[in-house]
Design an enzyme around this catalytic site. Structure first.
Site, PDB file in Angstrom:
ATOM      1  NE  ARG A  10      -3.773   2.651   0.452  1.00 44.19           N
ATOM      2  CZ  ARG A  10      -5.029   2.694  -0.154  1.00 44.19           C
ATOM      3  NH1 ARG A  10      -5.382   1.659  -1.023  1.00 44.19           N
ATOM      4  NH2 ARG A  10      -5.917   3.847   0.372  1.00 44.19           N
ATOM      5  CG  ASP A  34      -2.962  -4.395   6.034  1.00 40.62           C
ATOM      6  OD1 ASP A  34      -2.929  -5.738   5.454  1.00 40.62           O
ATOM      7  OD2 ASP A  34      -3.027  -3.956   6.770  1.00 40.62           O
ATOM      8  CG  ASP A 233      -4.090   2.108  12.140  1.00 44.61           C
ATOM      9  OD1 ASP A 233      -4.913   1.424  10.909  1.00 44.61           O
ATOM     10  OD2 ASP A 233      -2.766   3.230  11.165  1.00 44.61           O
ATOM     11  CG  MET A 255     -11.746   5.149   9.357  1.00 45.21           C
ATOM     12  SD  MET A 255     -11.422   5.752   9.064  1.00 45.21           S
ATOM     13  CE  MET A 255     -10.052   6.081   7.518  1.00 45.21           C
TER      14      MET A 255
END
Length: 351
Positions: A10, A34, A233, A255
């Site tokens: 990413r 991910d 996170d 999110m």
């Protein structure tokens, strides 16, 4: 080789802003990362387009192309306060001609340290720490020295690990001033954190930990939000840590629509969790009266992976975790560091 490596990570998207500013063009494959739900890149591209770049995407090769003969300062209103999107736009804007304003910019400590470093290199950025940045373009940047911030997500992960395993742990040099509400949220689920200089001391929670209720007595809700709100996170770590607390908590992940699906594995281990929908899960804590059970697990992403690892270290019996490359991406030398604090863990190589 470049396509294979860049498309698996990413973070490859972070090359766009610097390459565009330095060379006027960038070609990059569609980045991977991910699997936690839809992760759009519109914010990155829209900001660079407004600075004067042209963008194309080849469906056959899955390559992005972005070019600009020159970048010009402008007013940019971001649709979302994307951390990486804000960073890409900042790096491009500091070398654009004229003044750029970025409204609804992300203001995480990561963005603040990037702006601080760029200013020491000769950039002219003001409004650092707020969601409104003013950037006066410069012709060139100079070299500088920079010390990276501690990883706040790793700090929070060690806090959850200490609580779940009833271990006393000291986390050194955490940069308390940049942790925001992270210590407060762990205290909401009953974790004791002591500040000693710039270290965190987590005492052994031999008597367990109690989830706080809201002021009016209703069930505690912990949710993520853009900085200075609680980082998404660490929601997975909060969730797994709550499985052994006294009381109940509602975890609301706003999110990403696939980030809570790992709770099925925790349920298999004996955790009491109700997955209400893709974004919400209710955790009913065991208060250490029942141990989680060891089992075979697969890490779906970095944050779920470390949460499953925390669960496995606190569980009764042996656990095997597959796809640990996901965990390795976010936690350097995690096995060796856990072994140093006497965790019974080893890496098994595939034949």
């Amino acid at each position: 080789m470049f396509k294979e490596k860049a498309s698996s990570l990413r973070g490859a998207i972070m090359l766009m802003g610097p390459l565009l500013a330095r060379y006027g063009k960038c070609y990059i494959p569609k980045p991977g990362g991910d699997k936690i739900g839809r992760r759009r890149l519109d914010t990155h591209f829209q900001g660079l387009l407004e600075l004067g770049a042209d963008f194309t995407y080849c469906q056959e090769t899955k390559f992005y192309s972005i070019k600009a003969k020159k970048l010009s300062g402008t007013k940019i209103l971001l649709e979302e306060a994307s951390v990486t999107g804000t960073a890409n736009i900042i790096v491009a804007a500091v070398l654009a001609k004229g003044k750029t304003t970025i409204y609804n910019a992300a203001c995480e400590p990561y963005i603040q340290q990037l702006c601080g470093m760029l200013n020491r290199m000769g950039a002219k950025i003001s409004g650092v720490g707020s969601n409104l940045l003013h950037i006066e373009g410069v012709y060139a940047l100079n070299g500088t020295k920079h010390k990276l911030l501690p990883d706040m997500i790793e700090v929070g992960s060690w806090v959850g690990l200490a609580a779940m395993t009833k271990s006393e742990l000291t986390i050194k040099n955490v940069n308390w001033d940049q942790l925001g509400v992270i210590p407060r949220v762990f205290r909401k689920i009953g974790i004791t954190l002591e500040k000693q200089n710039d270290d965190i001391i987590i005492p052994a929670h031999n008597d367990g930990y109690q989830i706080q209720s809201n002021i009016e007595g209703s069930i505690q809700t912990i949710s993520d939000a853009p900085w200075p709100g609680f980082t998404p996170d660490l929601l997975s770590v909060i969730l797994v840590t709550a499985t052994q607390a006294r009381g109940s908590v509602l975890i609301h992940q706003k999110m990403f629509e696939s980030r809570l699906f790992f709770v099925d594995k925790l349920i298999d281990m004996g955790a009491k969790i109700i997955l209400c929908d893709p974004h919400r899960a209710t955790v009913i804590g065991h208060n250490f009266k029942y141990n989680l059970r060891g089992t075979v697990l697969t890490s779906p992403d970095i944050r779920a992976g470390i949460s499953l690892l925390i669960a496995a270290l606190s569980a009764k019996g042996e656990s095997i975790i597959h796809n640990i490359e996901q965990i390795d991406r976010g936690y350097e030398r995690i096995i060796e560091r856990l072994q140093k604090i006497n965790a019974e863990i080893s890496r098994v190589r595939k034949d």
